[in-house]
Write an enzyme that holds these catalytic residues in place. Structure first.
Site, short mmCIF file in Angstrom:
data_model
loop_
_atom_site.label_atom_id
_atom_site.label_comp_id
_atom_site.label_asym_id
_atom_site.label_seq_id
_atom_site.Cartn_x
_atom_site.Cartn_y
_atom_site.Cartn_z
N LYS A 76 0.83 -1.22 0.00
CA LYS A 76 0.00 0.00 0.00
C LYS A 76 0.86 1.26 0.00
CE LYS A 76 -3.90 -2.35 2.21
NZ LYS A 76 -3.27 -3.62 2.63
P1 5BU Z 1 -8.41 -11.84 5.88
O1 5BU Z 1 -7.79 -12.69 6.93
O2 5BU Z 1 -9.04 -12.64 4.74
O3 5BU Z 1 -9.34 -10.80 6.44
O4 5BU Z 1 -7.15 -11.05 5.25
C1 5BU Z 1 -7.33 -10.04 4.31
C2 5BU Z 1 -6.02 -9.58 3.74
O5 5BU Z 1 -6.28 -8.66 2.68
C3 5BU Z 1 -5.09 -8.85 4.70
O6 5BU Z 1 -3.76 -9.22 4.38
C4 5BU Z 1 -5.32 -7.38 4.43
O7 5BU Z 1 -4.15 -6.60 4.57
C5 5BU Z 1 -5.72 -7.39 2.97
N1 5BU Z 1 -6.66 -6.32 2.58
C6 5BU Z 1 -7.95 -6.25 3.09
O8 5BU Z 1 -8.36 -7.06 3.90
N2 5BU Z 1 -8.78 -5.26 2.65
C7 5BU Z 1 -8.40 -4.31 1.77
O9 5BU Z 1 -9.19 -3.46 1.38
C8 5BU Z 1 -7.07 -4.41 1.27
C9 5BU Z 1 -6.23 -5.42 1.68
BR1 5BU Z 1 -6.48 -3.18 0.03
#
Ligand code: 5BU
Length: 249
Positions: A76
């Protein structure tokens, strides 16, 4: 890069990127071993690994290459072009191992040139995913901002695609209609257990995300916190592929 992604996705019949949010090198290596056959890309947060070392990271990237995975650093980036270029180097040397990185366009379009210059500095190529939407509640990426990101990003060859909100299929479908067919949309906020997650995260269903226009569902805890990550990865892969088959009629 888009061609490479589609080749890997087709071979594995999976539109899944694993968000490999584990904080030890051993944990990361174990994940690749378990889920490699079922995911097309691996998303990292290089700065959250407690026992990070350059040698261990190189071994990790080699294991990812062996498993035929694109490596995507979700850094990011958000600074001015020249600093973003410098941040591609530094301790983590992201430019030397990442195939994709995320960036905000808040500082203006030169950030994309800066990141591309970073890869060029080491004779590599990569793609930028611009944050057009986010999955977290209350985020400030309002529709007018999304529209500007899409309009500017669509014109830039260094932009691989956009991050869209996987937790809200209607928002995603709207994004797809603005983006058209020439750029990718990758979507975090995806889990087979739809609903609110921890600390403002929101989740939507993988198949619905693909039906709404996602090219890749980014799944973290749904896979790496499952009792059997390999089985979970396969379930997400199957859902994403079924969505693609349905979408293509
Ligand atoms: P989760 O465990 O499925 O919630 O992980 C989501 C990943 O995606 C995590 O590494 C966040 O940094 C990433 N992410 C997110 O959740 N939402 C966003 O809008 C963005 C990245 Br950009």
């Amino acid at each position: 890069m888009a061609k490479r992604y589609m080749e890997v996705a087709t071979e594995k019949q999976s539109l899944v990127c694993l968000a490999a949010d584990r904080n030890t090198m051993a944990g990361l290596m174990a994940l690749i071993e378990a889920v490699g056959p079922h995911v097309a890309a691996l998303k990292t947060h290089v700065d959250l690994v407690d026992d990070w070392s350059p040698e261990a990271w190189i071994a990790f990237c080699e294991a990812a290459a062996q498993a035929n995975l694109l490596v995507f650093e979700d850094r990011k980036f958000a600074d001015i072009g020249g600093i973003s270029r410098a941040q591609m180097a530094g301790k983590y040397d992201i430019r030397s191992w990442s195939d994709l990185v995320t960036a905000h366009l808040i500082s203006g379009p030169d950030i994309v040139d800066g990141l591309q210059a970073g890869w060029s500095d080491v004779g590599r190529q990569g793609g930028v995913l611009l944050l057009a939407q986010m999955s977290s509640r209350g985020n400030l990426l309002h529709p007018a901002y999304t529209d500007e990101v899409v309009a500017k990003g669509k014109e830039h060859a260094g932009v691989f695609g956009f991050i869209g909100n996987g937790s809200r299929p209607a928002e995603l479908a709207g994004l797809r209609s603005k983006v058209g067919d020439t750029k990718m949309i990758w979507t975090p906020g995806v889990n087979l257990a739809v609903g609110d997650g921890a600390m403002g995260q929101r989740y939507g269903d993988p198949m619905e995300a693909v039906l709404a226009g996602s090219d890749c569902v980014i799944v973290g805890s749904g896979i790496h916190k499952a009792n059997d990550p390999a089985q979970a990865a396969k379930a997400y892969a199957d859902a994403s592929w079924a969505g693609l088959m349905k979408r293509n009629g």
